[in-house]
Structure formats: structure tokens, C-alpha cells
Design a protein around this motif. Sequence first.
Motif, mmCIF file in Angstrom:
data_model
loop_
_atom_site.group_PDB
_atom_site.id
_atom_site.type_symbol
_atom_site.label_atom_id
_atom_site.label_comp_id
_atom_site.label_asym_id
_atom_site.label_seq_id
_atom_site.Cartn_x
_atom_site.Cartn_y
_atom_site.Cartn_z
ATOM 1 N N MET A 239 0.834 -1.207 0.000
ATOM 2 C CA MET A 239 0.000 0.000 0.000
ATOM 3 C C MET A 239 0.859 1.242 0.000
ATOM 4 S SD MET A 239 -3.135 -0.863 2.468
ATOM 5 C CE MET A 239 -4.098 -2.337 2.177
ATOM 6 N N HIS A 240 0.248 2.311 -0.464
ATOM 7 C CA HIS A 240 0.980 3.574 -0.484
ATOM 8 C C HIS A 240 0.186 4.632 0.282
ATOM 9 C CE1 HIS A 240 4.290 5.838 -2.003
ATOM 10 N NE2 HIS A 240 3.498 6.762 -2.484
ATOM 11 N N CYS A 241 -1.032 4.948 -0.235
ATOM 12 C CA CYS A 241 -1.810 6.022 0.400
ATOM 13 C C CYS A 241 -2.708 5.492 1.524
ATOM 14 C CB CYS A 241 -2.658 6.753 -0.640
ATOM 15 S SG CYS A 241 -3.974 5.729 -1.334
ATOM 16 N N GLY A 242 -3.250 4.278 1.362
ATOM 17 C CA GLY A 242 -4.169 3.717 2.368
ATOM 18 C C GLY A 242 -5.569 4.292 2.281
ATOM 19 N N LYS A 244 -7.411 4.934 -0.915
ATOM 20 C CA LYS A 244 -8.005 4.786 -2.249
ATOM 21 C C LYS A 244 -7.678 5.948 -3.188
ATOM 22 C CE LYS A 244 -12.336 3.083 -4.244
ATOM 23 N NZ LYS A 244 -13.736 2.803 -3.968
ATOM 24 N N LYS A 245 -6.436 6.409 -3.145
ATOM 25 C CA LYS A 245 -6.057 7.522 -4.031
ATOM 26 C C LYS A 245 -4.990 7.105 -5.043
ATOM 27 C CE LYS A 245 -8.182 11.105 -1.970
ATOM 28 N NZ LYS A 245 -9.522 11.296 -2.483
ATOM 29 N N CYS A 246 -4.140 6.147 -4.690
ATOM 30 C CA CYS A 246 -2.963 5.895 -5.532
ATOM 31 C C CYS A 246 -3.109 4.661 -6.434
ATOM 32 C CB CYS A 246 -1.725 5.728 -4.648
ATOM 33 S SG CYS A 246 -1.717 4.189 -3.710
ATOM 34 N N GLY A 247 -3.998 3.742 -6.113
ATOM 35 C CA GLY A 247 -4.205 2.549 -6.932
ATOM 36 C C GLY A 247 -3.227 1.416 -6.652
ATOM 37 N N ARG A 248 -2.298 1.598 -5.726
ATOM 38 C CA ARG A 248 -1.266 0.583 -5.462
ATOM 39 C C ARG A 248 -1.856 -0.759 -5.023
ATOM 40 N NH1 ARG A 248 4.154 0.942 -2.994
ATOM 41 N NH2 ARG A 248 5.069 -1.043 -3.595
ATOM 42 N N CYS A 249 -2.969 -0.713 -4.286
ATOM 43 C CA CYS A 249 -3.489 -1.950 -3.680
ATOM 44 C C CYS A 249 -4.649 -2.536 -4.470
ATOM 45 C CB CYS A 249 -3.964 -1.651 -2.266
ATOM 46 S SG CYS A 249 -5.408 -0.578 -2.273
ATOM 47 N N PHE A 255 -10.326 -1.987 -4.081
ATOM 48 C CA PHE A 255 -9.117 -1.422 -3.481
ATOM 49 C C PHE A 255 -9.014 -2.006 -2.073
ATOM 50 C CE2 PHE A 255 -10.322 1.339 -6.846
ATOM 51 C CZ PHE A 255 -9.139 1.853 -7.358
ATOM 52 N N CYS A 257 -7.270 -1.270 0.409
ATOM 53 C CA CYS A 257 -7.177 -0.326 1.529
ATOM 54 C C CYS A 257 -8.545 0.176 1.985
ATOM 55 C CB CYS A 257 -6.257 0.844 1.195
ATOM 56 S SG CYS A 257 -6.864 1.909 -0.114
#
Length: 282
Positions: A239-242, A244-249, A255, A257
Motif C-alpha cells: 500500500m501507499h496512500c491507504g 483509495k487515491k494511488c491505486g497501489r493496492c 481497493f 485499503c
Amino acid sequence: MANPLIPHSAVVLDVVAENADTSTFTLQFTEEEKKGDFAFQPGQFNMLSMFGVGEAPISISSDGCSPDTFTHTIRHVGSLTKMFSRLKKGDLIGIRGPYGTGWPMDEARGKDVLIVAGGIGLAPLRPAIYEILRNRGDYGKVELLYGAKNPGEMLFTRYFDDWSKDFTVHLTVDDSSEHADWAHGTGVVTKLFEMMDSTPKDTVVMTCGPEIMMKYVASGLQQRGFDPSQTFVSLERKMHCGIKKCGRCQVGTSFVCQDGPVFPYSAVANQPAKIVGALGRV
Ligand SMILES: Cc1cc2nc3c(=O)[nH]c(=O)nc-3n(C[C@H](O)[C@H](O)[C@H](O)COP(=O)(O)OP(=O)(O)OC[C@H]3O[C@@H](n4cnc5c(N)ncnc54)[C@H](O)[C@@H]3O)c2cc1C
Ligand code: FES
């Protein structure tokens, strides 16, 4: 509006070594307005940061009814989590959260509950156990099946005698060869299905551990008649933002997160493994 990515500072009040590579940290926010006001659902996580180093998602492992303090149980596996292992009483870290969905505590009310955990996977489930213990009359038969690599890797062993007064605890380890006094099972956690009393009727299953373990637990229970929409798994994704903003997860259209980390097994079992990992279909 406050920037949701800016963490709040929290002080380490206590550190307990659970085993050689895992510790439980008791934390308290330092800002007066945050102190005594931390509410979360069992199964939710925080983003924990070392200032100037990085952030990692870590589940909350304490009882939700103590808003003054909260705990995180961390396995020191990589660059950031190994830095957490050096934290001591009085040190400061950053906290954002709580984030994500929780275990289906309301859905489980009035039903039986089967909890199946592997290794560090017991940490995110401990708040659910506390919630059940505090409201024991609201739940039916409760069983915990817990497995670890060896007896030394088990978490929270100091609580098992107390927990056993209120529900059944079955333990197993992959390897007990160096622990002559080990009085429980040997083998993978699904071997404990042979001794459990839980039945498919009106039972909610909550499972957390390595994805491949959850796959065998959820599919093994499905073969025994348990409903995959009543079997809940917890997905672990980078995860990056946690928030739901960055799309990493992202997994498929979800999502982890925000829509997770807890999902019904029925929501992931038919997704391709290349999207949802070991829990999906090959
Ligand atoms: C929702 C959620 C809840 C989580 N809750 C917890 C928790 O309660 N306690 C906890 O200890 N961890 C938890 N994790 C996992 C934790 O976030 C990672 O272990 C952490 O981000 C690793 O960061 P790092 O920088 O230390 O490791 P990295 O430097 O990113 O990784 C170093 C090495 O460790 C490996 N690695 C990374 N994660 C793991 C892992 N989980 N197990 C084994 N090897 C790994 C990597 O593949 C890599 O080889 C959770 C993850 C998610 C998504
Ligand atoms: S971690 Fe950024 S969208 Fe989930």
C-alpha cells in the motif's frame, strides 16, 4: 481541510517481544485532542510511519474498548519493519487511520464463529476475539484454530488459558521436534478440522494468515459444506496512500485499503490468481 496523508504522532508506552522476530507495541497519541478518542473496528489497520523513512499498513491488535491506547503486533521482515523492532518506550512514530473494513462482527451476532489463524495472522483477529469475549452471550459456539511454524513462533500464548475458559482453542505447529513438552497438534492448520466441533449451519468463518493457508482453509471448509459468502479472508497488499487515491493496492475493481482488507471468500475465489493472488483460481 486537514491533509489526510499527514500522520499524527504517537508515543510508544510499552514493547512486548512475542517471539524472535515479532513484537507488540502499545501506543498513545501525543495530541491532547486525539488522546482517548481512538475508535476502530476489529480487522481495521493503521498506516505506521518512521519519520523520514517510510510507512507500512499494520493491523490493530488490541481491544477496541480502550480508546486511550492501542497496540500493533509487528513481524520484522523488511527495511521498515526491522526499524520498528528498535523502537523502545518513549519513542515517537506516525499513525494514520484507522482504515479499511473490519471483520463481520454484526453479521456474526447470534451465530457460531470459527476463527482460523496462521502465524502473524492472529494479530488482526485478536480485536475480534476481544469483541466476542466482551459480548460472549451475543455469539454461539466459538472455536479458534491456530497454527504456527513451531511453538516458539506462536503469538499471544500468555492469553490462551484465559481464552479457553470462554471458547475452544485448538493449536498446531508444522514442526515440534525441538519442543518435547509440546502437548498440542502437529501439522498444518487444516488438520485441526478433524477435531473441531464447528458445523456449516449458521457459522461465520474468519481466517487470516498467508494467502495460500487461507486458500486451503476456505476451500477445505467449502468442501465440508461451509458457505463461502460466510467465510471471510483478509488480503495483504502493498500500500501507499491507504485511502483509495494511488491505486497501489487495487485487485480487480476493488481497493484493498478501502473495500478490504476483509472480503468474503466468495468475492475472490472466482477471480483469476494473477489479480487476487493465491486465493483466486489458477
Ligand atoms: C492491511 C494489512 C495489514 C497488515 N497487518 C500487519 C500486521 O498486523 N503485522 C505485521 O507484521 N504485518 C502486517 N502487514 C504486513 C506489513 O505491512 C509488511 O510486512 C510491511 O509493509 C513490510 O514492510 P518492510 O518495509 O519492512 O518490508 P519490505 O522492505 O517492503 O520487504 C522486505 C522483504 O520482506 C518481504 N515481506 C514483505 N512483507 C512480508 C510479510 N508480510 N511476510 C513475509 N515477508 C514479507 C518482502 O517480500 C521482501 O522480500 C499488513 C499488511 C496489510 C496490507
Ligand atoms: S493504497 Fe493507495 S489506493 Fe489503496
